[in-house]
Design a protein around this motif. Structure first.
Motif, PDB file in Angstrom:
ATOM      1  N   THR A  62       0.806  -1.216   0.000  1.00  0.00           N
ATOM      2  CA  THR A  62       0.000   0.000   0.000  1.00  0.00           C
ATOM      3  C   THR A  62       0.840   1.268   0.000  1.00  0.00           C
ATOM      4  OG1 THR A  62      -0.009   0.126   2.410  1.00  0.00           O
ATOM      5  CG2 THR A  62      -1.780  -1.155   1.386  1.00  0.00           C
ATOM      6  N   GLY A  63       2.125   1.160   0.296  1.00  0.00           N
ATOM      7  CA  GLY A  63       2.927   2.370   0.443  1.00  0.00           C
ATOM      8  C   GLY A  63       2.674   3.107   1.745  1.00  0.00           C
TER       9      GLY A  63
ATOM     10  N   GLY B 199      -1.583  -0.419  -5.962  1.00  0.00           N
ATOM     11  CA  GLY B 199      -0.793  -1.244  -5.047  1.00  0.00           C
ATOM     12  C   GLY B 199       0.545  -1.638  -5.643  1.00  0.00           C
ATOM     13  N   ARG B 200       0.590  -1.792  -6.974  1.00  0.00           N
ATOM     14  CA  ARG B 200       1.839  -2.253  -7.589  1.00  0.00           C
ATOM     15  C   ARG B 200       2.751  -1.124  -8.021  1.00  0.00           C
ATOM     16  NH1 ARG B 200      -1.755  -6.700 -10.510  1.00  0.00           N
ATOM     17  NH2 ARG B 200      -2.025  -7.926  -8.605  1.00  0.00           N
ATOM     18  N   THR B 201       2.207   0.062  -8.251  1.00  0.00           N
ATOM     19  CA  THR B 201       3.029   1.141  -8.805  1.00  0.00           C
ATOM     20  C   THR B 201       3.099   2.354  -7.895  1.00  0.00           C
ATOM     21  OG1 THR B 201       1.130   2.178  -9.874  1.00  0.00           O
ATOM     22  CG2 THR B 201       2.315   0.509 -11.150  1.00  0.00           C
ATOM     23  N   GLY B 202       2.226   2.456  -6.896  1.00  0.00           N
ATOM     24  CA  GLY B 202       2.171   3.668  -6.094  1.00  0.00           C
ATOM     25  C   GLY B 202       1.505   4.830  -6.807  1.00  0.00           C
ATOM     26  N   ILE B 203       0.925   4.553  -7.991  1.00  0.00           N
ATOM     27  CA  ILE B 203       0.255   5.616  -8.760  1.00  0.00           C
ATOM     28  C   ILE B 203      -1.248   5.417  -8.618  1.00  0.00           C
ATOM     29  CG2 ILE B 203      -0.104   6.559 -11.081  1.00  0.00           C
ATOM     30  CD1 ILE B 203       2.697   5.423 -11.796  1.00  0.00           C
ATOM     31  N   ASP B 204      -1.931   6.434  -8.079  1.00  0.00           N
ATOM     32  CA  ASP B 204      -3.344   6.301  -7.720  1.00  0.00           C
ATOM     33  C   ASP B 204      -4.175   7.234  -8.609  1.00  0.00           C
ATOM     34  OD1 ASP B 204      -5.796   6.078  -6.488  1.00  0.00           O
ATOM     35  OD2 ASP B 204      -5.079   6.612  -4.478  1.00  0.00           O
ATOM     36  N   ILE B 205      -4.672   6.687  -9.708  1.00  0.00           N
ATOM     37  CA  ILE B 205      -5.487   7.492 -10.619  1.00  0.00           C
ATOM     38  C   ILE B 205      -6.933   7.048 -10.450  1.00  0.00           C
ATOM     39  CG2 ILE B 205      -5.826   8.248 -13.006  1.00  0.00           C
ATOM     40  CD1 ILE B 205      -3.071   7.184 -13.690  1.00  0.00           C
ATOM     41  N   HIS B 206      -7.791   7.962 -10.058  1.00  0.00           N
ATOM     42  CA  HIS B 206      -9.203   7.585  -9.912  1.00  0.00           C
ATOM     43  C   HIS B 206      -9.778   7.285 -11.298  1.00  0.00           C
ATOM     44  CE1 HIS B 206     -13.443   7.629  -8.987  1.00  0.00           C
ATOM     45  NE2 HIS B 206     -13.111   7.560  -7.708  1.00  0.00           N
ATOM     46  N   PRO B 207     -10.566   6.211 -11.432  1.00  0.00           N
ATOM     47  CA  PRO B 207     -11.051   5.843 -12.766  1.00  0.00           C
ATOM     48  C   PRO B 207     -11.912   6.930 -13.403  1.00  0.00           C
ATOM     49  CG  PRO B 207     -12.062   4.462 -11.058  1.00  0.00           C
ATOM     50  CD  PRO B 207     -10.962   5.226 -10.412  1.00  0.00           C
TER      51      PRO B 207
END
Lengths: 304, 304, 304, 304, 304, 304
Positions: free
Chosen positions: E187-188, F185-193
Motif C-alpha cells: 500500500t505504500g 498497489g503495484r506502482t504507487g500511482i493512484d489514478i481515480h477511474p
C-alpha cells in the motif's frame, strides 16, 4: 439459526460422534504420520538421483551435477529423517504394546537409516543399471535406455523396489510399503518390499503382477503381466509371518503372462520357463519348461 | 567441516562416481529429452481437441470453440515440434550408430509430423466417435456419451492409441510409446502404438489388457479385462522385430476376460467369440465359439 | 497471411467441421457437466471426513476436529449440490427422451442427496471400520490401521465404493460411476457402484478385480487380485439391465487370485473357498472348497 | 452462426486490426523477450545467494550450503544467459538501426556477463553487509540483522540495486532496469541501476525515493522517504544522456524526508545534513546543515 | 572436468568464502526463522477472520461461518505459535547477549500470545468497523463497505496495524514489524506497529504515509497521502528508544497531503487541521488550522 | 473436552458474536462479490490483449494471434459478465435503498458492458500507443518500446486507467475502482477511474501520484512522482460528488515532482510548467512557468 444451519450442525455432530465410536480409522493427533505426499516427494527425489536427467523437468548436466546431487541428497536426508522418524513412532497394533521409545533415540535411528540409504545409492544404481540392460535385451521393441527408463513401468517398479527393499531389510517400518504401493498404483505391479530379487530383473507390461514378501528371485529373471508369486492359502493361516511363504525362482527363469506360482517350498530351477496361465504349487528341476497341456477347449460354430 | 558435512560430501562423491560407472542410466546433457510431463501436457491438449468440453474444466461453447481450437492447435503444434524433435535426436542404441542428423533437418521433419497429426484429428475423431458408440452399445449399463467419455477407461485408452498410432505409422520414435504408457499407467490397458485396430472398438473394464505391436484387429471387436493378444515366446527370440508376432482378430470378434491369444499366424475368424480364460495359439474359422471345456474342478465340503 | 497461418487456419476449420459431423463426442455448451477434477476434489474431501488425519497433509487434531469437519461438510455440501445437479441434467441417450426437469427442482433434489450422503457418513464409517479390521486380520503382514489405510489399495477402493453406492441407491446418475472409476484408475480395482457388499470386506493386492453391477456380497468376504464377479455373456444381450446378471457370494467366502465367477443365479454358499484361476458358472453349497483339479501341465527339460 | 458468435468474431478482427495499426505495442514474434516473471525468478535466486536462509522457505544449513549455492549458481547461470541473451537482441529504437548481431556472439557475451555477475557475488555481498550494518546502526528501533533483512524495504532495494548496477556497468541492456523496477513496485523505492552508491547506504521507510541515473553517492549516506535526487528539468532536454544530470552526495550525508536535490553539478559536501522538504539546486560545502527556514505558515483558530 | 565446471566450482567456493567472512547476512542454521511467506499466510488468515467473505475466494455464508471461523482459528493458532516461537528465539544483537531461554518456555509463551490475539479479534473488529465507517464518511466517492474493504489501501493498512499493534504491545518481537512491512509493500503506507491509534481512523490514498513508533493518534483522525508523523533528527541520536520521539494528534485532527509533523513533544490539538505540505515541529492548540502561507512562487510566461 | 478445546470454542463464539454485532464488515452470503483475485485475472487478460507478447510467458506470434485473441476475448467476456453482474448487485449504502433489480436484467446489462469494453480495445490501444510513444520521447533513458512496456510503472498505470475509465463512464460500479487500486498497489500511482486524461500521457517514476475523480487532463501532459491533482479540503464537505472538485490541466503541461494542484476551478493553461513542490490552488494562463521562489533555507556549518 436457519434450518440448514441446524442441519449442518447435526451432520457435524454425527460425524464427530462417529470419530468417538470408530476410533480406529481416525487419527486426530496432528501431523505425526508420514503423509503419502511426503513419501511421494522423497521417492521422486531419490528416483531423480538414480536416473538423473531422465525423469523430471530439471535441467541436469555435467556442469551442475555435483550440486544437483548435493542439493537432492541434503533435501532427501532431511525428508527421510522426518518420515522415517514418524513411521518408527507408530505402534504396531498387532504386536504386544511396545515400550514407547524416546524421541531423540528415534531421531538418531532415523538419521542413521537415511544416511545409510543415500550411501547405498551407488550400489543400488549398479543393480538398476543391470535391470535396464535386461529390459533392453528382453524386449525386441526397446531401442534406447531413454525409452526404457521413461516408458517401461517394469523398470520404474523395480527401481522403487530396490530402494524400498533396502529400507525394509534395515527394519524401517511402513515407509517401504508406502513406496511400493505408490508405484503399484501407477504401474499395476505390486512387489512387496520384502521380496529378494537378483540383478537383471525385467517385468514386461506388468499390470497385475504380484510378488509376495518372502519371495526369492535369482538373476536374469523375466516376468510378464499378471504373474503371481504368492502364498498357498493354507500357509497364510498356519504359518507365522516370519516363515518363507512365497516361492523361489532361480537364475534365468522366465514366467509368462498370467502364471501363478505358489508356496514357500516351491523352487523353480535355474533356466526354467513357466508358460502362460500355468498354476504351479510344486518345485521343478533346473532347465524345465512347464506349459498348459493342450487346452481343453470346447469349440463350435455359431448357429446361423 | 563437521562430521555430517564430511558424510554428505562422501555421499555426493559416491553418487557422482556411480554416474561415471553406470553411464547408461544417467542423462547429463541438459534438457534434450522429451519429459513425461511435456508429453502428458500435449496429450491433454490433443484429448481436449478430440473431446472438447468433456474432460477439463475449460469452458468451451459454440461461441468460443473456434478460438479454443485455434489456441490449442497452435500450442500443440509448438509442443509437438519440440518433443518430436527431441525424440528424433535420440540414438537408437540397439541399431548401428546412425549418422547424427543436422538440427534444421530434424526440426523440419518434426514440424511436418506435427502438422500432419493435427490435420488428421478430424479423421481420428471419426473413428473415436465409432468407438464411443460401440461402448454405448456394448455395455447395458452405459447411458450417455458423457458417461462413457468421462468414466470408461477403455474409451480413453483407445483414443490415446489412435493418436499415438498415427505418429507411430509415420515413424515418430519414442513419443507414441510414451503416450500409450501414460494411459497404461492410468487405466491398466497396455496397447502398443503399433497395433492396427479397426473402428468401433471397445474394451470393457480393461485392467490387464495387453495388445502387442503387430496385432491386427478388425471392426466391431470387443475385449474384456485381462485379455492378452501376444507373441508366442519362441517367436520373440527367433523372429525379427519386423515380423508379425501377434494375432489377428477379424471383424465382430468378442474376447472375454482373461483370455490369451498368441502368435503372429493366429487368426480369429470374423464373428467368433473367445470365452474367458481361454488360451489360444492357433487360428479358428469365422463364426467359431471357443470356450474352456467344463472346467476340471476339484470340489469338497469343508470339514466341519 | 503466411503459409503456416493458412495451414493453421485449415487445421482449425477441419476440426470445427469434425465437431459438426461427429456431434456425439463434443460437448459445446459451456461448463454444465461435472468435471472429473470436481468429482475428484469432492471425493477427496469425503475421504478426509472418513479417515481424518490419515490421508492428506492437513493437520487435524482433537482441538480442531469439529471445525475441520464442519468446514469440509459445508464445502462438500456445496460441491455435491453442484455436481449432482449437473449430472441430473444430462439426458440419458439410451432411454426415451425424458422431459427436461426445471432447474429449481433439480437443485432441490441435488441438495437433498447431498445432505443425505453427509448424514450417512457415520454409518458408512461404521462399515468402513469393519473393512479396515478385516484387512488387518486378513493380511499377516499388516501391522497397524495406519499402514492399512495409507497403503492398501483395497481399503481405498471399498471406502470409495461405500460412498458411491450410497448415491447409486438413491438414484444419483453418473457421479457414483465417476467416483468408482477414479479409484479404479488408481488401484486397478473396478467395483461397479451398484454392487451390494456386506461389512468386513477385504480385497488384497487387487489389481484386475472386477465386480459387476448386480453382484451381492455377504459379510467377511475376501478377494484376491484378478478376481472377476461378472455376467455370463449370453445374459448381457438377453436380459435387461434391471435383471440380476452377476453372482452372489454369501458370508465368509474367500476367492483366490484370478478366479472368475459368473452369472446372476450363481450363489457361492456361506464359508466357501474358491481357488485361484477357477472358472465357475454355477452355484456351490455352503462350506464348499472349489479348486482347479491337478493342473494339466506339460513339462519337459530344456534341450541341452 | 449465432449473433454472439458473429459479435465475438468482430471483436477479434477489431483487435487484430489494431495490432496491424499500432504495431509498436504488440510483440508477435514468440517468446524472444525476457519476461518479467523470468527476471523475477532469477532475481529471487540471486537474493537467496546473497542472504541465504533469510528470505525463502528453503532450509539452508551448514550441511547443505555448498550444494545449495552450487545448484542456485548453475540455475542462475542458465537463466541469466537466457534473459541477457534475449535482452541483447532487442534493437534500441532510439538509436540508429544497429547491425543485428549473430546469435552465437550474443550467447557468448551473455555467458560472460552471467559468469562475471556470479563471480562478483562475494564482493557485492561485502558491500551489502555494510548496508545491513548501516541499517542496524541508523535505526534505533532495529534489533537484529534478521529484522533488518526480512523487514526493511530499503535493504532489499539497495541489495537489488547492487546486483543490477553490476550488470548496468558492464553494458547489459534492459535487465538491470527490469530488476530495479521489480523492487520499485514492491518497496516504492526507485533507484536507477546507473546510480553509483558507496557502501553503508541506508534508506529508511523509503516510499517515494527516486535516485537518478547519474547520481553519485558516497559512503555512509542515509536517506528518508520521499527524497528525490533528480535532474533539473532544463537539463533533461538540453543535455545528452551521457552527461551527468543528477547530484553528488559525498560521504556521511543525511537527507531527511521529502527533500529534493537536483542538478548534475550539485554537490552536497561530506558530512552535510539536508532537512525535510528542502529543495536544493546548488552545492553546499562539507559540514553544512540545510533546513527550511521557519516555515511560513498561516494559522488561525477554527471558528466555533 | 571441463573449463566451465572448474569455473562453476570457483564461483561456488567464492560465495562460500563470502559466507564465512560476512557472517552477519547469512543464516545457515536451517529453517528456524519465521519466513515472510509464513507471516503472510497467517496474516491472510487473520484478515479473513476480520473481514469474512470480502477478501478471498472462499465461499463463506451463514451456514458455514462457525466452521470457517473454527478452522481458521485452529490453523492460525498453530501458525502463530510457530512464528512467534521462532521470533522469540532470535537474539537481539543490539542488546546485551540475553540468556537463551528454554524451548518449552518459549513455546508456552508463544501459545499464550496466539490465544490472546485470537481472543481479541472481536474487540479489534470493533475498532476496525469504526475505521471502515470513517472511510465511508470521509470519502464522498465511497459508496459501500464492500468498496471500501476491497479497494481502499488505507483500510487494509489500518486493519493490519491493529493486529500487529496488539502483538507489539504484548512484547512479541519481529512478527508485528514483518506484518506491517508486508502491508507497507502493498500500500505504500508505513505505520510502525508501536503507534497508538484511536478508533475511526482513515488514511486516504496513502502512498508515502509514515507513522513513527511512539506516535499517539486520537479518534476520528484523517490523513492524506505523503503525511509523515516522525521524529526530529536530533532526537534520534540523543534519546533512547523508549522516549516518545513522535508527535501526538488529538481527536478529530485532519492532516492534508504531504504534511510533515515532527517531534515527541508536538501535540496537534483536538479538531485542528494541518494543510498540505505544512512542516510542523511545534504544538498547536485545539481548533487550529495551519496552512502554508501564500506560497512564495515565481511565475513567468514561457518565452515564445 | 480439553481446556484448549474449550478455549478454542470460546474464541470461535467470540468472533461469531462479533459478526453479529459489527455486521458491516462481514459479508456472509456466499460468493456474490467480485473477488480481488477475479478482477486481477480479468485485468491480466485485458492487458495481454493490449500488449500481446510483452507481459506474460505466453508465446504469441503471428501464427497464433487470431486464436490467442479469440480465446482471451471469450474468457474475458465470461469473466467480465460475472464480475460486473456481481458488482451491479451491491447496494450503495450511501444512496437511498435502490430497488433490487432482477437478475436477468443485471445479467443482460453486464453482458452489454463486457461486449462494449472488448469492442473498444482497439480505440483504447490507439491511445495507449500514444502513451508509450510519450514515455519513449519523454525519458532520455528509454530505449525501446519493450523497455517502456515491461519496466515503466507509469505505462502500466495509464493502460489500466484507460480500461477502467471506459467502464466508469458507462456506469459500471466498483470494478473500475478495484482495477485502479490493484495497479495503485503495484506502482504507487493512484489514478481515480473517473479522471479524464488525453492521449500521450506520461507519468515518470510515479510513486505517490494521486489524480482525483473529476480531474481533466489534456494531451501530451507529463507528471513526475509525488504529484497530487486533488480537491481543496473545503470542497470535499461542501460540494456534492457530482461537482468538479479537481483541477484541469490543458495540453502540453508538465508538472514536476511533489507539486500539488488543487481545486475544481483551477486551470493550468496550455504549455505551462509547474515546478517541483509547488502548491497551487489557482489558475495560471497558458505558457506559464510556476516555480518555488528561491527557497527560504537556513544553512549553517556543523559545529566542529
Amino acid at each position: 439459526m436457519t434450518d440448514t444451519q441446524r442441519q449442518l450442525a447435526l451432520l457435524v455432530e454425527g460425524i464427530l460422534g462417529s470419530y468417538a465410536e470408530q476410533g480406529n480409522i481416525n487419527h486426530l493427533d496432528g501431523s505425526n504420520l508420514p503423509s503419502r505426499a511426503a513419501v511421494d516427494r522423497v521417492l521422486g527425489d531419490l528416483l531423480s538421483l538414480v536416473f538423473p536427467g531422465f525423469l523430471g523437468e530439471d535441467e541436469v548436466d555435467e556442469l551442475s551435477s555435483r550440486y544437483f546431487v548435493g542439493e537432492r541428497c541434503a533435501r532427501s536426508l532431511r525428508a527421510l529423517e522426518r518420515i522415517i522418524g514418524r513411521a518408527m513412532g507408530i505402534q504396531c497394533a498387532a504386536g504386544k504394546p511396545a515400550r514407547p521409545r524416546p524421541v531423540p533415540e528415534l531421531h538418531a535411528e532415523a538419521h542413521t537409516h537415511a544416511i545409510d540409504l543415500l550411501a547405498h545409492i551407488p550400489t543400488i544404481r549398479e543393480v538398476i543399471a543391470s535391470d535396464v540392460r535386461a529390459a533392453l535385451d528382453g524386449d525386441p521393441a526397446a531401442c534406447s535406455a531413454a525409452e526404457v527408463i521413461t516408458s517401461y513401468p517394469g523398470v520404474t517398479a523395480i527401481a522403487v523396489h530396490r530402494i524400498a527393499h533396502h529400507l525394509y531389510r534395515r527394519g524401517v517400518p511402513l515407509i517401504p510399503r508406502m513406496m511400493t504401493e505408490l508405484v503399484h498404483g501407477r504401474t499395476g505391479i505390486d512387489i512387496h518390499p520384502g521380496a529378494r530379487i537378483g540383478d537383471s530383473f525385467f517385468v514386461d507390461h506388468g499390470t497385475g503382477v504380484v510378488i509376495g514378501e518372502t519371495t526369492h528371485i535369482g538373476e536374469h529373471v523375466k516376468l510378464y503381466q499378471g504373474v503371481t508369486l504368492g502364498a498357498m492359502s493354507v500357509e497364510v493361516s498356519e504359518r507365522s509371518r516370519a516363515t518363507k511363504r512365497h516361492p523361489t525362482l532361480e537364475d534365468h527363469v522366465t514366467v509368462y503372462a498370467g502364471a501363478t506360482i505358489l508356496g514357500g517350498d516351491t523352487v523353480i530351477g535355474r533356466g526354467s520357463t513357466v508358460g502362460g496361465n500355468v498354476w504351479l504349487t510344486h518345485s521343478v528341476p533346473p532347465g524345465t519348461t512347464v506349459m498348459l497341456d493342450k487346452p481343453s477347449l470346447r469349440m463350435f460354430t455359431n448357429a446361423g
